[in-house]
Design a protein around this motif. Structure first.
Motif, short mmCIF file in Angstrom:
data_model
loop_
_atom_site.label_atom_id
_atom_site.label_comp_id
_atom_site.label_asym_id
_atom_site.label_seq_id
_atom_site.Cartn_x
_atom_site.Cartn_y
_atom_site.Cartn_z
N LEU A 81 0.83 -1.20 0.00
CA LEU A 81 0.00 0.00 0.00
C LEU A 81 0.87 1.25 0.00
CD1 LEU A 81 -2.83 1.30 0.19
CD2 LEU A 81 -2.65 1.13 2.68
N GLU A 82 1.96 1.23 0.74
CA GLU A 82 2.87 2.37 0.76
C GLU A 82 3.42 2.65 -0.64
OE1 GLU A 82 5.97 2.09 3.60
OE2 GLU A 82 4.62 1.94 5.33
N GLU A 83 3.75 1.60 -1.37
CA GLU A 83 4.28 1.77 -2.72
C GLU A 83 3.22 2.28 -3.69
OE1 GLU A 83 7.68 -1.75 -2.35
OE2 GLU A 83 5.94 -2.03 -3.66
N ARG A 88 1.35 6.31 -6.95
CA ARG A 88 0.01 6.59 -7.46
C ARG A 88 -0.32 5.67 -8.63
NH1 ARG A 88 -1.02 13.00 -6.24
NH2 ARG A 88 0.17 12.99 -4.29
N SER A 89 0.00 4.40 -8.41
CA SER A 89 -0.25 3.40 -9.45
C SER A 89 -0.21 2.01 -8.83
CB SER A 89 0.80 3.51 -10.56
OG SER A 89 2.08 3.16 -10.04
N LEU A 91 1.64 -1.09 -9.25
CA LEU A 91 2.89 -1.49 -9.89
C LEU A 91 2.85 -2.93 -10.40
CD1 LEU A 91 5.35 0.11 -7.32
CD2 LEU A 91 4.77 0.96 -9.60
N SER A 92 1.98 -3.74 -9.83
CA SER A 92 1.89 -5.15 -10.21
C SER A 92 0.53 -5.67 -9.81
CB SER A 92 2.99 -5.97 -9.52
OG SER A 92 2.73 -6.04 -8.12
N HIS A 93 0.22 -6.88 -10.26
CA HIS A 93 -1.04 -7.52 -9.85
C HIS A 93 -1.06 -7.73 -8.34
CE1 HIS A 93 -4.66 -9.94 -10.11
NE2 HIS A 93 -4.05 -10.89 -9.40
N LYS A 94 0.09 -7.98 -7.77
CA LYS A 94 0.19 -8.16 -6.32
C LYS A 94 -0.23 -6.89 -5.59
CE LYS A 94 3.36 -9.96 -2.80
NZ LYS A 94 4.75 -10.44 -2.55
N HIS A 95 0.20 -5.75 -6.09
CA HIS A 95 -0.20 -4.48 -5.48
C HIS A 95 -1.70 -4.26 -5.62
CE1 HIS A 95 4.14 -3.79 -5.98
NE2 HIS A 95 4.03 -2.85 -5.07
N PHE A 96 -2.22 -4.54 -6.80
CA PHE A 96 -3.66 -4.38 -7.03
C PHE A 96 -4.47 -5.28 -6.11
CE2 PHE A 96 -7.56 -5.58 -9.39
CZ PHE A 96 -8.13 -4.33 -9.54
N SER A 97 -4.08 -6.54 -6.01
CA SER A 97 -4.80 -7.50 -5.16
C SER A 97 -4.75 -7.08 -3.69
CB SER A 97 -4.19 -8.90 -5.30
OG SER A 97 -4.37 -9.39 -6.61
#
Length: 322
Positions: A81-83, A88-89, A91-97
């Motif tokens: 979440l910090e990344e 403001r994007s 960065l990967s499917h892992k971030h989205f999930s």
């Protein structure tokens, strides 16, 4: 080891993003409490929580099994979440999930949703009891079936006694908390699935404006802004929007339609979102400081720190108008 009693339905990892301090362990937020009409600054760990809110009673499992499990998940979400906020994007499917999981849990695992579940089951139980008592034969058949299933029902309670007791309504129906928690856990994946189907945009606040959040910060509404009754739409319905502030300068907008990956909000748009946050609040609004703006019914662009006096004037005017 001391028992965990203070269970956070608003994750601390989320609220820390609205803290002005650098020390995450001592992170504080500005708070407006609707129940007392007061503002104050407090540690993140003191808000968005209830005593034993996720405590379960299951043989072979620790009572804090659900709370501990969510703490592990939140530990994985926090750096992602910090990344997401920093770039403001997604960065990967892992971030989205990770972000979808956070939003889904916050939307479902909270006191308001549990209260709705509990009220629904109480109404269902009342309806079932009254259906059983429509006539003596149905009552006797239900008693027999319950005894066949092992229920210890006494012999000295007649149909007339039971009907009189139910008609008087001098009783309370308690729904087991572990059962309600299980329903919440079952609902989270469905909610996350519908959230992940949306197209998401990062909305940035302009200089001088900031987003606020609250104790029920996932806002689900009709995309056209129309009010279609007292209940919010479902997360899977078309023509709906999900709004979720994730930092003082950043919010997420989810639609079932194409939209830009990033957008710049104006002051009035930030204020409108903060007003929606306030309307969705169960008890408390949180922010980095008291400078965020929202609209009250009678005073536009009211700062958070001025809410007690603004709402006091609003009540005085309402009283004077009769």
């Amino acid at each position: 080891m001391a028992e965990k009693a203070n269970h956070h339905f608003i994750p601390q990892l989320y609220l820390r993003n609205f803290s002005a301090g650098r020390d995450r362990r001592k992170a504080k937020v500005f708070c407006f409490d609707q129940s007392t009409n007061k503002t104050f600054e407090t540690l993140v760990r003191n808000v968005g929580s209830r005593r034993h809110f996720f405590r379960i009673n299951v043989e072979g499992l620790d009572p804090n099994h659900v709370e501990d499990g969510m703490a592990e998940i939140e530990g994985e979400i926090a750096p992602l979440l910090e990344e997401v906020i920093a770039t403001r994007s997604f960065l990967s499917h892992k971030h989205f999930s990770a972000v979808m999981t956070l939003i889904g849990n916050v939307a479902v695992r909270n006191p308001r949703f549990r209260s709705m579940l509990e009220d629904l089951h109480v109404k269902m139980a009342n309806g079932m009891m009254r259906a059983v008592l429509q006539d003596k034969e149905r009552f006797r058949d239900s008693i027999k079936q319950a005894r066949d299933n092992g229920a210890p029902i006494r012999d000295d309670i007649s149909y007339e006694d039971m009907k009189s007791f139910i008609d008087r309504g001098e009783f309370n129906i308690a729904i087991d908390q572990t059962y309600l928690i299980n329903l919440e856990l079952d609902a989270v994946p469905t909610c996350v699935e519908q959230l992940a189907r949306r197209v998401w945009s990062f909305a940035s606040a302009p200089a001088g404006s900031t987003f606020a959040t609250c104790d029920d910060p996932v806002i689900l509404a009709w995309a056209d802004g129309e009010n279609r009754g007292p209940y919010s739409p479902g997360f899977g319905l078309p023509n709906t929007v999900v709004l979720f502030p994730i930092a003082p300068e950043l919010a997420l907008v989810g639609l079932f339609a194409k939209q830009p990956a990033n957008r710049e909000f104006r002051r009035d748009q930030v204020t409108e979102l903060n007003t929606s946050v306030a309307k969705n609040t169960a008890k408390q609004i949180y922010a980095r400081d008291g400078e965020f703006e929202l609209h009250t019914r009678s005073e536009p662009y009211t700062r958070g720190k001025d809410l007690p006096s603004a709402l006091g004037r609003q009540r005085a005017r309402a009283k004077a108008d009769g």
